[in-house]
Design an enzyme around this catalytic site. Sequence first.
Site, PDB file in Angstrom:
ATOM      1  N   GLY A 117      32.535  33.102  78.044  1.00 49.30           N
ATOM      2  CA  GLY A 117      32.276  31.732  77.641  1.00 49.30           C
ATOM      3  C   GLY A 117      31.012  31.670  76.797  1.00 49.30           C
ATOM      4  N   CYS A 118      30.869  30.599  76.030  1.00 45.77           N
ATOM      5  CA  CYS A 118      29.697  30.513  75.151  1.00 45.77           C
ATOM      6  C   CYS A 118      28.401  30.375  75.953  1.00 45.77           C
ATOM      7  CB  CYS A 118      29.850  29.363  74.163  1.00 45.77           C
ATOM      8  SG  CYS A 118      30.140  27.738  74.895  1.00 45.77           S
ATOM      9  N   TRP A 119      28.368  29.479  76.916  1.00 47.24           N
ATOM     10  CA  TRP A 119      27.136  29.268  77.675  1.00 47.24           C
ATOM     11  C   TRP A 119      26.696  30.497  78.476  1.00 47.24           C
ATOM     12  CZ3 TRP A 119      23.856  25.576  76.686  1.00 47.24           C
ATOM     13  CH2 TRP A 119      24.309  24.345  76.166  1.00 47.24           C
TER      14      TRP A 119
END
Length: 316
Positions: A117-119
């Site tokens: 995921g990006c975060w």
Amino acid sequence: MTTRAKIYIDGEAGTTGLQIRDRLAARDDIELLIIDPDKRKDLGERKRLLNAADVAILCLPDEAAKESVGLIDNDRTAVIDASTAHRVAPGWTYGFAEMAAGQAEAIAGSKRVANPGCWPQGLIAAVRPLVEAGLLPADAPLTYNGVSGYSGGGRKMVEDYQSAADPSPFLPYGLTFKHKHLPEMAVYTGLGRPPQFQPAVGDFAQGMLAFVPLRLWAVAPGLTAKAIHDLLADRYAGETFVKVMPFEPVERLTGLDPRALNGTNELRLHVFADAAGEEALIVALYDNLGKGASGAAVQNLNLMLGRPAAAGLVPA
């Protein structure tokens, strides 16, 4: 001459899929298998293309991604899943190549890679080396927050922002603290529990800044911000895409614009501190659609195909 690898992007019409396709379109070592737009929901046609591919990249909601994996009936097609479905699943390799020693090699040898995921990538890059080195306790009660472009919220959020007459310049979300990225944050940082995570989106399409504040006197007495910086700098020395910036005693830094690395596959870490040495802040700057999604997927694809990791990607 390099054999052209057949790649099928299942869900190429979405934000992540389109950016992956753009990064691959000009490459002469890749043959993109394209589904007829009228057959995107045709299970038989999707199955045919999934099984024809050397690597299938899934840019789909979780349940649809699981369905696509189930449609593959050969032991040859490798998969990169950009959904949340398999990020902590047994048998899947986590696709953050710089996460730990040997991770890039594990990705290269895997048939099932879960794109991060990006975060989580900003948090993992900042925290995992500290936990592994014993500088930060695994039970440290951390917080994690930041701001991302609205593209990080998926198609519905993109549509809402682009159609709004007066879009919110800063919109916190995840206020029930049940964000879908929390499991991978806990597993891959080495923390016993995930941090308290509070994300926000801003009125810009892509890019992100993520923050790990550390009250050193509380979470790791005796640890200094300079020691944190030095360890991170040593850990990522020589990496192409993860960079640790100079340790600077500054009040503000104009380069900390969440859009500064848009279009690249770079992730930058900054470490800041107070004069007394009791407070530290690790800041991660990267493109939520670059290193945070599509760029990471292409980097993983390169590793799985035995190509140079940077092929088709732009460092800052």
